[in-house]
Scaffold this motif. Structure first.
Motif, PDB file in Angstrom:
ATOM      1  N   SER A   1       0.846  -1.188   0.000  1.00  0.00           N
ATOM      2  CA  SER A   1       0.000   0.000   0.000  1.00  0.00           C
ATOM      3  C   SER A   1       0.880   1.236   0.000  1.00  0.00           C
ATOM      4  O   SER A   1       2.000   1.220   0.509  1.00  0.00           O
ATOM      5  CB  SER A   1      -0.918   0.011   1.203  1.00  0.00           C
ATOM      6  OG  SER A   1      -0.167  -0.077   2.378  1.00  0.00           O
ATOM      7  N   GLN A   2       0.379   2.320  -0.600  1.00  0.00           N
ATOM      8  CA  GLN A   2       1.155   3.535  -0.705  1.00  0.00           C
ATOM      9  C   GLN A   2       1.311   4.171   0.658  1.00  0.00           C
ATOM     10  O   GLN A   2       0.467   4.059   1.525  1.00  0.00           O
ATOM     11  CB  GLN A   2       0.460   4.511  -1.663  1.00  0.00           C
ATOM     12  CG  GLN A   2       0.227   3.951  -3.049  1.00  0.00           C
ATOM     13  CD  GLN A   2       1.506   3.724  -3.813  1.00  0.00           C
ATOM     14  OE1 GLN A   2       2.547   4.250  -3.472  1.00  0.00           O
ATOM     15  NE2 GLN A   2       1.448   2.895  -4.847  1.00  0.00           N
ATOM     16  N   GLN A  33      12.714  10.017   2.378  1.00  0.00           N
ATOM     17  CA  GLN A  33      13.676  10.151   1.298  1.00  0.00           C
ATOM     18  C   GLN A  33      12.978  10.658   0.034  1.00  0.00           C
ATOM     19  O   GLN A  33      11.791  10.384  -0.168  1.00  0.00           O
ATOM     20  CB  GLN A  33      14.338   8.797   1.010  1.00  0.00           C
ATOM     21  CG  GLN A  33      14.996   8.171   2.230  1.00  0.00           C
ATOM     22  CD  GLN A  33      15.656   6.848   1.933  1.00  0.00           C
ATOM     23  OE1 GLN A  33      16.210   6.646   0.857  1.00  0.00           O
ATOM     24  NE2 GLN A  33      15.603   5.940   2.904  1.00  0.00           N
ATOM     25  N   PHE A  88       9.737  11.204  -6.391  1.00  0.00           N
ATOM     26  CA  PHE A  88       8.993  10.362  -5.455  1.00  0.00           C
ATOM     27  C   PHE A  88       9.508  10.569  -4.041  1.00  0.00           C
ATOM     28  O   PHE A  88      10.717  10.673  -3.820  1.00  0.00           O
ATOM     29  CB  PHE A  88       9.187   8.878  -5.798  1.00  0.00           C
ATOM     30  CG  PHE A  88       8.609   8.464  -7.112  1.00  0.00           C
ATOM     31  CD1 PHE A  88       9.332   8.625  -8.285  1.00  0.00           C
ATOM     32  CD2 PHE A  88       7.343   7.902  -7.180  1.00  0.00           C
ATOM     33  CE1 PHE A  88       8.810   8.233  -9.511  1.00  0.00           C
ATOM     34  CE2 PHE A  88       6.813   7.515  -8.403  1.00  0.00           C
ATOM     35  CZ  PHE A  88       7.540   7.685  -9.562  1.00  0.00           C
ATOM     36  N   THR A  96      12.884  -0.514  10.892  1.00  0.00           N
ATOM     37  CA  THR A  96      14.323  -0.551  10.611  1.00  0.00           C
ATOM     38  C   THR A  96      14.680  -1.789   9.814  1.00  0.00           C
ATOM     39  O   THR A  96      15.833  -2.205   9.765  1.00  0.00           O
ATOM     40  CB  THR A  96      15.138  -0.527  11.918  1.00  0.00           C
ATOM     41  OG1 THR A  96      14.705  -1.624  12.736  1.00  0.00           O
ATOM     42  CG2 THR A  96      14.945   0.774  12.653  1.00  0.00           C
ATOM     43  N   LEU A  97      13.679  -2.406   9.175  1.00  0.00           N
ATOM     44  CA  LEU A  97      13.919  -3.642   8.434  1.00  0.00           C
ATOM     45  C   LEU A  97      14.316  -3.402   6.984  1.00  0.00           C
ATOM     46  O   LEU A  97      14.637  -4.342   6.278  1.00  0.00           O
ATOM     47  CB  LEU A  97      12.663  -4.520   8.478  1.00  0.00           C
ATOM     48  CG  LEU A  97      12.243  -4.986   9.877  1.00  0.00           C
ATOM     49  CD1 LEU A  97      10.980  -5.832   9.792  1.00  0.00           C
ATOM     50  CD2 LEU A  97      13.364  -5.752  10.553  1.00  0.00           C
ATOM     51  N   GLY A  98      14.274  -2.160   6.548  1.00  0.00           N
ATOM     52  CA  GLY A  98      14.765  -1.861   5.207  1.00  0.00           C
ATOM     53  C   GLY A  98      13.708  -1.565   4.179  1.00  0.00           C
ATOM     54  O   GLY A  98      14.011  -1.087   3.094  1.00  0.00           O
ATOM     55  N   ARG A  99      12.451  -1.849   4.473  1.00  0.00           N
ATOM     56  CA  ARG A  99      11.402  -1.576   3.478  1.00  0.00           C
ATOM     57  C   ARG A  99      11.181  -0.071   3.345  1.00  0.00           C
ATOM     58  O   ARG A  99      11.218   0.659   4.327  1.00  0.00           O
ATOM     59  CB  ARG A  99      10.084  -2.226   3.884  1.00  0.00           C
ATOM     60  CG  ARG A  99       9.988  -3.699   3.609  1.00  0.00           C
ATOM     61  CD  ARG A  99       8.551  -4.172   3.691  1.00  0.00           C
ATOM     62  NE  ARG A  99       7.761  -3.700   2.552  1.00  0.00           N
ATOM     63  CZ  ARG A  99       6.514  -4.070   2.313  1.00  0.00           C
ATOM     64  NH1 ARG A  99       5.913  -4.899   3.147  1.00  0.00           N
ATOM     65  NH2 ARG A  99       5.844  -3.618   1.273  1.00  0.00           N
ATOM     66  N   LEU A 100      10.955   0.342   2.106  1.00  0.00           N
ATOM     67  CA  LEU A 100      10.541   1.712   1.824  1.00  0.00           C
ATOM     68  C   LEU A 100       9.186   1.684   1.141  1.00  0.00           C
ATOM     69  O   LEU A 100       8.889   0.766   0.367  1.00  0.00           O
ATOM     70  CB  LEU A 100      11.544   2.423   0.916  1.00  0.00           C
ATOM     71  CG  LEU A 100      12.868   2.847   1.534  1.00  0.00           C
ATOM     72  CD1 LEU A 100      13.716   3.598   0.499  1.00  0.00           C
ATOM     73  CD2 LEU A 100      12.648   3.721   2.756  1.00  0.00           C
ATOM     74  N   TYR A 101       8.397   2.701   1.411  1.00  0.00           N
ATOM     75  CA  TYR A 101       7.061   2.810   0.837  1.00  0.00           C
ATOM     76  C   TYR A 101       7.019   4.107   0.040  1.00  0.00           C
ATOM     77  O   TYR A 101       7.229   5.187   0.584  1.00  0.00           O
ATOM     78  CB  TYR A 101       6.008   2.807   1.942  1.00  0.00           C
ATOM     79  CG  TYR A 101       6.023   1.553   2.766  1.00  0.00           C
ATOM     80  CD1 TYR A 101       6.920   1.410   3.821  1.00  0.00           C
ATOM     81  CD2 TYR A 101       5.162   0.500   2.487  1.00  0.00           C
ATOM     82  CE1 TYR A 101       6.955   0.249   4.570  1.00  0.00           C
ATOM     83  CE2 TYR A 101       5.185  -0.664   3.241  1.00  0.00           C
ATOM     84  CZ  TYR A 101       6.089  -0.778   4.281  1.00  0.00           C
ATOM     85  OH  TYR A 101       6.114  -1.931   5.015  1.00  0.00           O
ATOM     86  N   PHE A 102       6.743   3.949  -1.240  1.00  0.00           N
ATOM     87  CA  PHE A 102       6.806   5.078  -2.166  1.00  0.00           C
ATOM     88  C   PHE A 102       5.435   5.647  -2.462  1.00  0.00           C
ATOM     89  O   PHE A 102       4.430   4.930  -2.481  1.00  0.00           O
ATOM     90  CB  PHE A 102       7.433   4.629  -3.489  1.00  0.00           C
ATOM     91  CG  PHE A 102       8.906   4.371  -3.403  1.00  0.00           C
ATOM     92  CD1 PHE A 102       9.388   3.157  -2.940  1.00  0.00           C
ATOM     93  CD2 PHE A 102       9.821   5.352  -3.780  1.00  0.00           C
ATOM     94  CE1 PHE A 102      10.749   2.911  -2.859  1.00  0.00           C
ATOM     95  CE2 PHE A 102      11.179   5.119  -3.699  1.00  0.00           C
ATOM     96  CZ  PHE A 102      11.648   3.899  -3.234  1.00  0.00           C
ATOM     97  N   GLY A 103       5.416   6.938  -2.751  1.00  0.00           N
ATOM     98  CA  GLY A 103       4.213   7.570  -3.255  1.00  0.00           C
ATOM     99  C   GLY A 103       4.108   7.400  -4.759  1.00  0.00           C
ATOM    100  O   GLY A 103       4.921   6.702  -5.378  1.00  0.00           O
ATOM    101  N   ARG A 104       3.101   8.045  -5.332  1.00  0.00           N
ATOM    102  CA  ARG A 104       2.861   7.924  -6.776  1.00  0.00           C
ATOM    103  C   ARG A 104       3.681   8.910  -7.591  1.00  0.00           C
ATOM    104  O   ARG A 104       3.754   8.801  -8.816  1.00  0.00           O
ATOM    105  CB  ARG A 104       1.382   8.100  -7.081  1.00  0.00           C
ATOM    106  CG  ARG A 104       0.520   6.955  -6.581  1.00  0.00           C
ATOM    107  CD  ARG A 104      -0.925   7.153  -6.971  1.00  0.00           C
ATOM    108  NE  ARG A 104      -1.723   5.980  -6.683  1.00  0.00           N
ATOM    109  CZ  ARG A 104      -2.262   5.707  -5.500  1.00  0.00           C
ATOM    110  NH1 ARG A 104      -2.091   6.538  -4.502  1.00  0.00           N
ATOM    111  NH2 ARG A 104      -2.955   4.606  -5.321  1.00  0.00           N
TER     112      ARG A 104
END
Lengths: 112, 114
Positions: A1-2, A33, A88, A96-104
């Motif tokens: 999910s965004q 970021q 973006f 702190t597990l490394g996942r990033l969640y990006f916008g559109r």
């Protein structure tokens, strides 16, 4: 999910003008970021701002972060045609597990 | 040169024909991930891996498989591709600096499934 939602979706300006893009998010974060993507190519990291920072600069880029409003802005000063790209924001949602969640993303067009 | 490479860059295939997209990084990064990018939907994470033999689902894992047998490689497998998997795919890697992860992206693989 965004996670991040960039605003505006598209921005069109003349060379020399400043470009401001905004990002809103919904959860706590460790950092936020900004990335840039030239048409159809891989994303390139631009700048990272930590949750305890309010403003950061890198060359012609200025990023602000307001954790109380859960929002960030990216300012590109004195835009050039070569700045034409999609931008973006991405957050880690406090993990702190490394996942990033990006916008559109925001599509920026800079006209010569 | 530090980089993430993907192959192939372009692929046109038919429904049901198994395919693998390779991803390799030369930066000794622990964390790797796969995204797909579709118009109007931004980047959506398919799978990620925090280290060798450690993988987990992202937001859109259906129809995909991954493996992480070596630190540098993270292939994406489509066992039976379908037209709704037509997309632009990106592999990314990152390492942890304090609490921060900065991701390095590959050039992308444009996949068309007919």
């Amino acid at each position: 999910s965004q996670q991040g939602e960039e605003d505006p979706q598209a921005l069109s300006i003349q060379e020399g003008e400043n470009a401001t893009m905004n990002c809103s998010y919904k959860t706590s974060i460790n950092n936020l970021q900004w990335y840039r993507q030239n048409s159809g190519r891989g994303l390139v990291h631009l700048i990272l701002i930590r949750s305890n920072e309010r403003e950061k600069h890198s060359g012609r880029l200025r990023v602000t972060l307001d954790t109380s409003k859960k929002s960030s802005s990216l300012l590109i000063t004195a835009s050039r045609a070569a700045d034409t790209a999609s931008y973006f924001c991405a957050t880690d949602r406090g993990s702190t597990l490394g996942r990033l969640y990006f916008g559109r993303g925001t599509q920026l067009t800079v006209w010569p | 040169e530090a980089q993430v490479t993907q192959n192939p860059r372009y692929l046109i295939t038919v429904t049901g024909k198994k395919l693998t997209v390779t991803c390799s990084q030369n930066m000794n990064h622990e964390y790797m991930s796969w995204y797909r990018q579709d118009p109007g939907l931004g980047l959506r994470q398919i799978y990620y891996s925090m280290n060798v033999e450690v993988t987990d689902k992202g937001d859109v894992p259906e129809g995909y498989k991954v493996s992480r047998k070596e630190k540098r490689n993270f292939p994406l497998i489509l066992e039976s591709p379908s037209p709704n998997q037509t997309s632009l795919y990106f592999c990314a890697s990152s390492f942890r600096r304090d609490r921060d992860y900065e991701q390095y992206f590959g050039p992308g693989t444009r996949l068309t499934v007919t």
